[in-house]
Design an enzyme around this catalytic site. Sequence first.
Site, PDB file in Angstrom:
ATOM      1  N   GLU A  49      -4.905 -66.780 -53.047  1.00 59.10           N
ATOM      2  CA  GLU A  49      -4.775 -65.418 -53.610  1.00 59.10           C
ATOM      3  C   GLU A  49      -3.330 -65.351 -53.928  1.00 59.10           C
ATOM      4  O   GLU A  49      -2.529 -65.403 -52.991  1.00 59.10           O
ATOM      5  CB  GLU A  49      -5.309 -64.521 -52.797  1.00 59.10           C
ATOM      6  CG  GLU A  49      -6.997 -64.479 -52.747  1.00 59.10           C
ATOM      7  CD  GLU A  49      -7.404 -63.217 -51.935  1.00 59.10           C
ATOM      8  OE1 GLU A  49      -8.738 -62.927 -51.950  1.00 59.10           O
ATOM      9  OE2 GLU A  49      -6.528 -62.531 -51.197  1.00 59.10           O
ATOM     10  N   ASP A  60      -1.627 -51.934 -49.142  1.00 59.95           N
ATOM     11  CA  ASP A  60      -1.096 -52.873 -48.225  1.00 59.95           C
ATOM     12  C   ASP A  60       0.223 -52.055 -47.475  1.00 59.95           C
ATOM     13  O   ASP A  60       0.849 -50.980 -47.723  1.00 59.95           O
ATOM     14  CB  ASP A  60       0.057 -53.810 -49.600  1.00 59.95           C
ATOM     15  CG  ASP A  60      -0.994 -54.741 -50.082  1.00 59.95           C
ATOM     16  OD1 ASP A  60      -1.850 -55.163 -49.690  1.00 59.95           O
ATOM     17  OD2 ASP A  60      -1.026 -54.557 -51.503  1.00 59.95           O
TER      18      ASP A  60
END
Length: 267
Positions: A49, A60
């Site tokens: 990824e 995040d």
Amino acid sequence: MNRIDQRFAALKEQGRTALIPYITAGDPGPQHTVGFMHALVAAGADVIELGMPFSDPMADGPVIQKACERALRARTRLTDIFSMVAEFRRDDAETPVVLMGYLNPIERLGHAAFAEQAAAAGVDGVLVVDMPPEESDELAPLFRTHGLQSIFLVAPTTSRSRAATICAHGEGYLYYVSLKGVTGAATLDVEGVERQLRGLRELTELPLCVGFGIRDGASAAAVGRIADGVIVGSALVSRIAERAERPETIAEALEEVLGEMRQALDD
């Protein structure tokens, strides 16, 4: 057959769990990313990824937020990421690559241009964090036309009816977020994850891969016993941060961290 499907079919036949590392493209500089990708494969990565840096990565935590900042300071653009994947493909035609990030940079480049350039570079799938399946009617078919799979997230708070909708739209694999919170959070309830995965298996035949909270070989092995894949991001990105001023030491550090997880999963 998409490289992602091929890889998971091979892993199932071998009775192995997928190991899926995440790194942010362009961190700490665009010139280093391809070398890091090859190091991850050498350490046992089954899928990579590759994060598309964005100024407001709302899902995040601080580790990946700062990675995005470093990549953006280094002037990493979306078109640079396509060049990285194309360079990676010159030596590795088999390892699937998934671009992970947010919708804004894709909108800025243009949907058609993004799909065309990603496919031409050798990208296999795209996970757009802030694109729910209900809003994917334009992008997902465009991706599919270019051989790109649309990968979606499922959270612990996702209702069963909504999970069914997500599963119906998903391709490649399903990314199960193991905990409530952002990337890099510390708590991992393996029993809770197992209960959730049992419910998801009633809704889909897609491989179920678990991310958020995977920190070391022990946590990878614990999740690997119940999932089809283990996704690790912050544990790797934090190593990059620690060595950002000494980038020549990063690849070895990534191999060490990921290699421990690979060994734990295989054992």
